[in-house]
Structure formats: structure tokens, C-alpha cells
Design an enzyme around this catalytic site. Structure first.
Site, PDB file in Angstrom:
ATOM      1  N   GLU A 124      -1.935  10.958   0.006  1.00 24.96           N
ATOM      2  CA  GLU A 124      -1.599  12.162  -0.750  1.00 24.96           C
ATOM      3  C   GLU A 124      -2.418  12.157  -2.044  1.00 24.96           C
ATOM      4  O   GLU A 124      -2.469  11.147  -2.740  1.00 24.96           O
ATOM      5  CB  GLU A 124      -0.100  12.199  -1.096  1.00 24.96           C
ATOM      6  CG  GLU A 124       0.292  13.526  -1.711  1.00 24.96           C
ATOM      7  CD  GLU A 124       1.789  13.638  -2.005  1.00 24.96           C
ATOM      8  OE1 GLU A 124       2.208  14.681  -2.484  1.00 24.96           O
ATOM      9  OE2 GLU A 124       2.529  12.665  -1.749  1.00 24.96           O
ATOM     10  N   ALA A 265       5.064   5.613  -6.070  1.00 24.56           N
ATOM     11  CA  ALA A 265       5.426   5.304  -4.686  1.00 24.56           C
ATOM     12  C   ALA A 265       5.031   6.492  -3.828  1.00 24.56           C
ATOM     13  O   ALA A 265       4.674   7.555  -4.330  1.00 24.56           O
ATOM     14  CB  ALA A 265       6.918   5.018  -4.560  1.00 24.56           C
ATOM     15  N   GLU A 301      11.919   8.559  -2.972  1.00 24.03           N
ATOM     16  CA  GLU A 301      11.061   8.518  -1.792  1.00 24.03           C
ATOM     17  C   GLU A 301      11.885   8.640  -0.513  1.00 24.03           C
ATOM     18  O   GLU A 301      11.449   9.266   0.457  1.00 24.03           O
ATOM     19  CB  GLU A 301      10.216   7.239  -1.775  1.00 24.03           C
ATOM     20  CG  GLU A 301       9.375   7.021  -3.029  1.00 24.03           C
ATOM     21  CD  GLU A 301       8.512   8.212  -3.406  1.00 24.03           C
ATOM     22  OE1 GLU A 301       8.118   9.001  -2.532  1.00 24.03           O
ATOM     23  OE2 GLU A 301       8.234   8.369  -4.612  1.00 24.03           O
TER      24      GLU A 301
END
Length: 874
Positions: A124, A265, A301
Site C-alpha cells: 500500500e 502497520a 489493523e
């Protein structure tokens, strides 16, 4: 990396077009090697609609080996900057592409790279294009199958998304593992990890009775520091089932902690890759703040599994769809399992400090941006934190029951798809029946709205009128602003501190006012005396507030407001007024003086035994200098520092012997890791700072004793921070002891680097340069860079903004290096340099000179180019 015209070409949200081709499945075969990794990608592709357009695949930093269509070599392609174009394709076909990549040389930490001795990925936003040529965009949802092959001795664990379906040994000491993810996902959610780890294993039984295997992979020797992360994960899974009705959907959930990571993360489906900072903890190595961060990020997350993975973003302009919503969810989690007032206060600190500064700077943008050059630059506080505030405002307007109905409708409609922010608002609107038409402007309008409030009371009629006007100042990206839908939560009190009911003509009124127009008046009646007004309870909207509060009224609210946030906010406002008044006095060469009203209000807080210790600690914590800077159009940084230190000393003197008594009473016999004990430590360490500010002759012994006797990192680091902040004689010894003990552990040593970076003395740059030569420091490790260089630039305002420009020059020198090594880290580090709007003209000129030097670099990365270009237009 050179900023060619293509590299800096702007992309616009309104130019979105559906892809010409779709990919239903991709089978990856990754042959990991030390100098070369061979990636074979087999994709099942089909044309989207009737056309004969070429297929344009994204790709960067790799060597193309072969291309085949339906198993036969294919030659009708051409390599382009940043991609591969294939022409004259059938309507449906199997595309096979072989590429070679070099993960060990990948210092940008995007795509597949080495973190220490392990292979790992970060895809990402657009990292997958560094692994293979692909349609690297979030609206391409495919089912992934991944076969990983590597040396078994060096890499016994081979991990990827989904469920493990096969494994085996091969010739030459190699082995393979096959993973299959049953859920379609975009390429940014792909993950791969290969290495040798210690593994913590557990399980969780979902509410429907499914057993999920839980595994946390950490570097060898760190296993005993993973227990808290595992407990946090199970707590998050349970909370999401109970609060949102959402259950985990795979057979296994894995977390891997790595040391080299650009972000905190990553929510890759079933295989979360974490910065080790947000996994590893025990009392000797982690503070209470670290524990809270781990609990929050683990939850964040995990919550992405539904708000981000099961429903993902159609395009990157919609990033807040998943991030703003998931930040709201992790904030609610932290509030439900901890102290809601304390969590809310800390969330607001982030908004009022760095996020408001972002709104006022060159990178101002709406939570759903309209234009972007480098997508990595929009992983911002605006998209995340302000995005969360927008979700929270919706929750305020709808209420919990209707909000949850909206969530259910959102998942019913969009599970397994790539959605937009508008899709989410529509689901909320339709499920609740609440008109969110004007509210949508929060998604498209940048900047911080300003609410100006005045009031009047008519004793004869018992009417109280509240006049509210709203205005959003122009920003670099938007000159014209429109009125927003602002939920303004208020309370009225009588002179005894009792809450007065809100009513009009005998009808009860809601405590949340809907501010919709540029100017509005709200009328309340049935009052027998002028009420005391409390505005913006729980920070009901991310706005600046202008209301003529007197010191006496603020002191009243600190003592009586029912809403804890309102009490804290009144305390902050009282401090802000004093800082602004005294900074102006210092600027005129006059003295500093604090009113008896202010001092007595805080003395009352210290003595109030009904206050929960964590909340009392927040009330007594002074705003940071960066937050105070945002109060001024032109900030005198040195004066702000001087006034804040004087206020701390004046309060400490006013506290008298009660300060010493309470500080001593809060001392614990032994460390306990729970919310009650953490709250007492928080208050005790705030009081330590006050005692040192007052007792110059006793301060060194007091701080040294706490450091030497502490049995946990929270108390030790608090002592070191006070020693560092006040430049006590014990500072040198304590920092040297800390460095000697933790030199082998980069994660813990980051605390030492932060202390060096925030030393409030003229020789700080010499100490920083010395620390950069430390064996544990590496300019290639974002954690080390953020700890040392980032803390100096963002957390040491007086020295960073030194009048000779040395601080600006030092940061720019590091950015020159980072531009080559890791542009993403460089882009995040430049923020203090581009937010110069509130500086005096002399400092502005020095900043501009450094930005112009950076702009002239012949190979300036797009990440930095975008920010520097905008800053120089301010």
C-alpha cells in the site's frame, strides 16, 4: 526517481474511469534468492466492455524476462516508463509474466524488500508494481494463490495471505509453501514474508463457534515481548463481534513484526505486517504509552478486515473511506476498554495540534482529495484523524442505533466490492432517514472551520439567544468555502453548577445544535437567570471556537462541567488565554504574570480527590509548544517557550505542599500492568515535572532517585525526559547508562535517540550528529530516523527554529540523503519545514532558502517535489 513530467503529473478524482480489463485470479510463484528473486505471475484477464484498447500494466524497478498469452510467447508489447503495454489482445486470456527483482537493494521499503534477514512486503499504496507487472489499482479485485520457494535453513517460515493449502521440501535444501486467499482483494493487500522467527501461538473461538488460529512472528529472542499484542488481538476480535457484529472470516490470523517499515502497520488480508514498535512490549522495554499504542494499532489493523478489506476503496482518493472509518472504530475500542475521556482528549490533541497545522499549511486538502501527484503523500492526519472526526459527527447526528443500521446496510451493499465515500454516506442516510446533503461538504472542503459564538439573555422573557456564525478560511487548494453542517453540542448550567434543560415554547430541545448556515440564532426559554454556557462538548466537530469566555467562567466549567472533555477544554482555554497574553508581554519586553483565578482553578484540580487519576493528569498537563504555536497568526517561538515554562513554575509554587504529598502518595511498591496502575503513574510523572520546575536545588536528586529506583520503562523514561527537558546535572549520567544498557536493541534505543533530538540546548545538533554515528542508527531505518531527526524537527521547536537557520539546514541536509534512500520517509520528515505560515519573516526566508535548495536537486523524488512545490507557492 527524477521528477520527469510523467513522475509529477497530477491525477484528478473526477477523471476516474473503470479499468479496461479485469483480473479474476492471479497465481504467483515467488522464487526467493539472495541476489535475485524470480516472480512468475499467471493472471486470468478479461476485457471490461466492448473495446480494443491495449492493456497498460504498472511496473517499476524490475527486469522483464518473458511474456506469454494462453501459454504461448507474446511479442506485441512495449516497455514504458513505469509500466508495460500489451496490444491486440483477445477478450479473455491467461497472461503469464516472468520478472526478476532484487529485494536486498530495495531501500525504499515498497514492494518486496529485506528487513534484516527476512523478506517482507509493503504494497500500500502502489508497491505491488515493484513485484510484478500488474493492474496496481484498488478496484481490481482478484483471488490470489501464492507459492513461495526459498532456502529452508534461512527461511523456515514462508507466509502469505489466506489459508495454507500445501507445503513440501525440494532439492538443494529448499522448500515451498502454497497459500490461497478465498476472498477477492486488490493488489495493495498482498503480503509475503519469509524468515526465521520465534512464534507465539494461540486461538480464538468466534461467536459462531469457529476456531481461528492466531500466530505472531517476532525476531528471535523477542517471544516474551509478544504476549500483550496477542491479548490485544483477542480483545479486538471480541469487541468487534459485540459492538459491530463483525466476525473474522479466515482459518488463521497472522502478525509479523519487522524493524524496517515505513508505516505503523499494514492490514494485508490474514497476514498483518507490523512495525515492531507496535508489537513488542514488556515492562522493562515499553512505556504505558507504548502499551496503549500496541493495543490501538493491533485493533486498527484487525478492524480493517471488514472496513478496508472486505469493502475496499474504488480509488485512492477514497482512502478516508477505510482509514477514517477504521480510526473511528479503533478510537471507540480504546474508549470502551479504557478511559473514554482520556482517549477523547488525546484524539483531540492530535486534531488541534498537527492536524490543524496541516489544514493551515501548503498540503491542506479535504478528507477526500480532488487531486494528487504522489499517493503516499495523502496518508495524512487529515485523511485519518479528521476523517475519523467526520465519521464521529455522523455518529453524533444519527445516534448509535441508526449508525449501526447504516453499517449493516453498507456491508450488505458493498461486501466484496471497491466502494466510495459517497456509497458510505448513502448507506448512513438511507438507513437512518437523516438528511446528510449538506454534511457531504466535509468530504470535499479543506481547512478548519471557525465558529464564532455570542449570546444574550433577556431576563424579562427568560429567553437566551445563541448567535453562531461559521467561516472557513481560504486554503492553498481552495479559495472559496461553503457553509458546512456542524453538530454543535452544548450544555447550559445554573450558578450552582446544575445542568439546565434545553427547551423552547415548552418543547424539549436536543443538546446537539445543527449549525447549517453562515449565521444562525438558537433560542431557548424558560430560564430564570443567565446561564453558564459550555460549548463543543466531547469536541462534537473539528472546528476552532471563538467565544468570549471570562477566566471566571472557565474556572467554573473546570469545576462543574458534566462532560469531562468540556472540563479539560475549559482548562486548555484558560491556559491558552494566559499564554497569548503573556507572550505579547514578553514581545514588548514586559514581565510575565498569571492571574489568581487561573492558579486557584488548577490548585482546585490538584486537590480534587473525586477526579480519576488519568483524567487529573490530563487536566494538569500543559499544551505542547507546537499546539500553542497554532494560537498565533505570527508566533514568537522563544516567547511561547518562556511563558510555558514560567506557567509550569508558577503552578508548581501555587500547588504548595500538596504537590509533594500527592506525588509521594502515588509511588507504587511494584509495577502492575493495568489501567488503574497506569493512571497513577501518569499523574505521578506529571507531578514530577512540576516539582522539578519549582525545586531547583532538590530537582537533580529527585529525578535521579526515580530513574535509579524505577522497575519499569514508564517511570524511567519519565525521569529521563524531565532531566533532559530541564538540563539537570544527572542528565549526562542517566542517558549514558540508558545507552549502554540498550545499545543492542534499536526499538528501545529509539527512546535515547528521542532524548538526544529534543535536548533544549544550543549544542543539540552536535549531540545529534554524534548519535548518528551510533552503531544502531541507520539512515535506512525509518524508526531510527523518526526517533532522532524527526523528534528534533517536530519536538524541539526552539532549537529547530533557531534564528541562524541551523535547524532548517540540518533537516534539509538529511532530506537530501533520504531523497535517494527512502523518498517516502523523506516526505514525512519534511512536514515541519513546510509548515512555516506562522513564523516571522526572518525565519520564513531561511525556510524558503532550504526548500529552494531541495527543489533544485536534479533527482528530486515525486514525494518531495509535490510538497516543496506547494510550500513555495504559499
Amino acid at each position: 526517481m527524477t521528477h520527469t513530467s510523467e513522475a509529477v503529473a497530477a491525477k484528478y478524482r473526477l477523471d476516474y474511469q473503470a479499468p479496461h480489463y479485469l483480473i479474476d485470479t492471479i497465481d504467483l510463484d515467488v522464487q526467493l534468492g539472495e541476489e535475485k528473486t524470480r516472480v512468475t505471475a499467471i493472471s486470468r484477464v478479461r476485457r471490461n466492455g466492448e473495446h480494443n484498447e491495449p492493456l497498460r500494466l504498472d511496473g517499476d524497478e524490475m527486469e522483464l524476462i518473458t511474456v506469454a498469452i494462453d501459454g504461448r510467447p507474446f511479442g506485441d508489447y512495449r516497455l514504458l516508463p513505469g509500466g508495460l503495454e500489451l496490444a491486440n489482445l483477445p477478450a479473455e486470456f491467461v497472461l503469464t509474466i516472468e520478472t526478476d527483482i532484487d529485494p536486498a537493494a530495495n531501500t525504499a521499503l515498497e514492494g518486496l524488500y529485506k528487513s534484516g534477514d527476512a523478506f517482507c512486503t509493503q504494497c500500500e499504496a502502489e508497491g505491488f508494481r515493484r513485484i510484478t507487472y500488474y493492474l496496481d489499482r484498488p478496484d481490481i479485485l482478484a483471488r490470489y494463490s501464492t507459492r513461495i520457494t526459498a532456502d529452508k535453513g534461512k527461511y523456515p517460515y514462508l507466509l502469505s495471505n489466506g489459508n495454507k493449502v500445501a507445503s513440501g521440501d525440494l532439492e538443494g535444501g529448499r522448500h515451498f509453501v502454497q497459500w490461497q486467499d478465498p476472498f477477492p482483494k486488490p493488489s495493495y493487500l498482498f503480503a509475503l514474508v519469509a524468515g526465521d522467527f520465534d512464534v507465539l501461538r494461540d486461538h480464538y473461538v468466534t461467536r459462531s463457534g469457529r476456531e481461528v488460529a492466531l500466530e505472531i512472528f517476532v525476531d528471535k529472542g523477542n517471544l516474551e515481548r509478544a504476549d500483550f499484542a496477542m491479548e490485544s488481538l483477542k480483545k479486538a476480535m471480541k469487541w468487534d463481534e459485540e459492538r459491530f457484529g463483525l466476525e473474522y472470516d479466515l482459518d488463521i490470523y497472522m502478525i509479523v513484526a519487522v524493524d524496517f517499515f515505513n508505516m505503523g502497520a499494514m492490514e494485508n488480508k490474514g497476514l498483518n505486517i507490523f512495525n515492531s514498535k507496535f508489537v513488542l512490549a514488556n515492562p522493562a522495554t515499553a512505556t504505558d504509552l507504548d502499551y496503549h499504542g500496541i493495543e490501538r494499532v493491533i485493533a486498527h489493523e484487525y478492524f480493517h478486515n471488514w472496513t478496508g478489506n472486505r469493502v475496499t476503496c474504488r480509488d485512492w482518493f477514497q482512502l478516508s473511506l477505510k482509514e477514517g472509518l477504521t480510526v473511528f472504530r479503533d478510537q471507540e475500542f480504546s474508549s470502551d476498554v479504557g478511559s473514554r475521556p482520556v482517549n477523547r482528549i488525546n484524539n483531540v490533541r492530535t486534531i488541534r495540534g498537527p492536524q490543524f497545522a496541516e489544514d493551515a499549511g501548503p498540503m491542506a486538502h479535504p478528507i477526500r482529495p480532488d487531486v494528487v501527484i504522489e499517493m503516499n503523500n495523502f496518508y495524512t492526519l487529515t485523511v485519518y484523524e479528521k476523517g475519523s472526526e467526520v465519521i464521529r459527527m455522523m455518529h453524533t447526528l444519527l445516534g448509535e442505533e441508526k449508525f449501526q443500521a447504516g453499517m449493516r446496510l453498507y456491508f450488505e451493499r458493498h461486501d466484496g466490492t471497491a466502494a466510495t465515500c459517497e456509497d458510505f454516506v448513502c448507506a448512513m442516510e438511507e438507513a437512518s432517514g437523516v438528511d446528510l446533503g449538506r454534511f457531504r461538504r466535509w468530504y470535499s472542503q479543506s481547512g478548519t472551520p471557525e465558529l464564532t459564538v455570542c449570546d444574550e439573555f433577556d431576563a424579562a422573557s427568560g429567553e437566551y439567544r445563541l448567535h453562531v456564525s461559521q467561516h472557513t478560511p481560504a486554503t492553498l487548494d481552495q479559495a472559496e468555502k461553503l457553509p458546512l453542517h456542524i453538530p454543535l453540542a452544548i450544555e447550559l448550567y445554573d450558578q450552582d453548577g446544575n445542568v439546565l434543560p434545553l427547551q423552547r415554547a415548552g418543547q424539549p430541545l436536543h443538546s446537539v445544535l445543527n449549525v447549517l448556515e453562515s449565521e444562525q440564532t438558537f433560542v431557548f426559554d424558560g430560564l430564570t437567570q443567565r446561564p453558564v454556557l459550555s460549548l463543543l462538548s466531547d469536541f462534537s466537530a473539528p472546528v476552532r471556537l471563538d467565544y468570549p469566555y471570562t477566566e471566571e467562567t472557565l474556572a467554573f466549567l473546570i469545576a462543574h462541567a458534566r462532560n469531562e472533555f468540556a472540563r479539560w477544554d475549559a482548562a486548555q482555554t484558560l491556559i491558552n488565554q494566559a499564554v497569548m497574553t503573556n507572550a505579547a508581554s514578553v514581545g514588548r519586553g514586559e514581565g510575565i504574570a498569571f492571574s489568581p483565578t487561573l492558579l486557584s482553578a488548577f490548585v482546585a484540580v490538584l486537590g480534587d480527590e473525586t477526579l480519576e487519576p488519568a483524567f487529573k493528569a490530563e487536566l494538569l498537563t500543559l499544551p505542547g509548544e507546537g499546539t500553542l504555536l497554532e494560537l498565533f497568526d505570527t508566533a514568537d517561538i522563544d516567547a511561547i517557550h518562556t511563558v510555558r515554562r514560567a506557567l509550569q513554575q508558577s503552578l508548581a509554587v501555587a500547588f504548595g505542599s500538596r504537590l509533594d504529598e500527592l506525588h509521594e502518595a502515588l509511588k507504587a511498591e511494584r509495577y502492575e500492568n493495568n489501567h488503574v496502575a497506569a493512571a497513577r503513574r501518569a499523574l505521578r510523572n506529571v507531578l514530577l515535572g512540576y516539582r522539578v520546575a519549582r525545586d531547583g536545588d532538590k530537582a537533580d536528586d529527585l529525578v535521579a532517585a526515580q530513574a535509579d529506583q524505577s522497575d519499569n520503562m514508564t517511570d524511567l523514561l519519565a525521569a529521563l525526559q524531565v532531566a533532559n527537558g530541564f538540563l539537570l546535572p544527572c542528565r549526562t549520567r542517566l542517558l549514558a547508562q540508558f545507552e549502554a544498557k540498550w545499545a543492542h536493541d534499536g526499538l528501545v534505543l529509539d527512546n535515547w535517540l528521542r532524548l538526544v533530538g529534543t535536548k533544549p540546548a544550543d549544542d543539540v545538533l552536535a549531540e545529534i550528529r554524534g548519535a548518528m554515528a551510533h552503531p544502531t542508527f541507520s539512515i535506512r531505518n525509518p524508526n531510527r530516523v523518526r526517533a532522532l531527526i524527526g523528534s528534533f524537527a517536530a519536538g524541539n521547536p526552539v532549537q529547530f527554529h533557531a534564528k541562524d537557520g541551523s535547524g532548517y539546514r540540518f533537516l534539509a541536509d538529511q532530506l537530501v540523503v533520504l531523497n535517494e534512500v527512502n523518498p517516502q520517509t523523506a516526505s514525512r520528515m519534511i512536514t515541519p519545514l513546510i509548515q512555516f505560515k506562522r513564523l516571522d519573516e526572518g525565519r520564513k526566508a531561511l525556510v524558503r532558502a532550504e526548500l529552494e535548495r531541495l527543489a533544485a536537486l536534479p533527482n528530486l523524488a515525486a514525494d518531495l517535489f509535490e510538497k516543496i512545490d506547494k510550500a513555495l507557492k504559499m
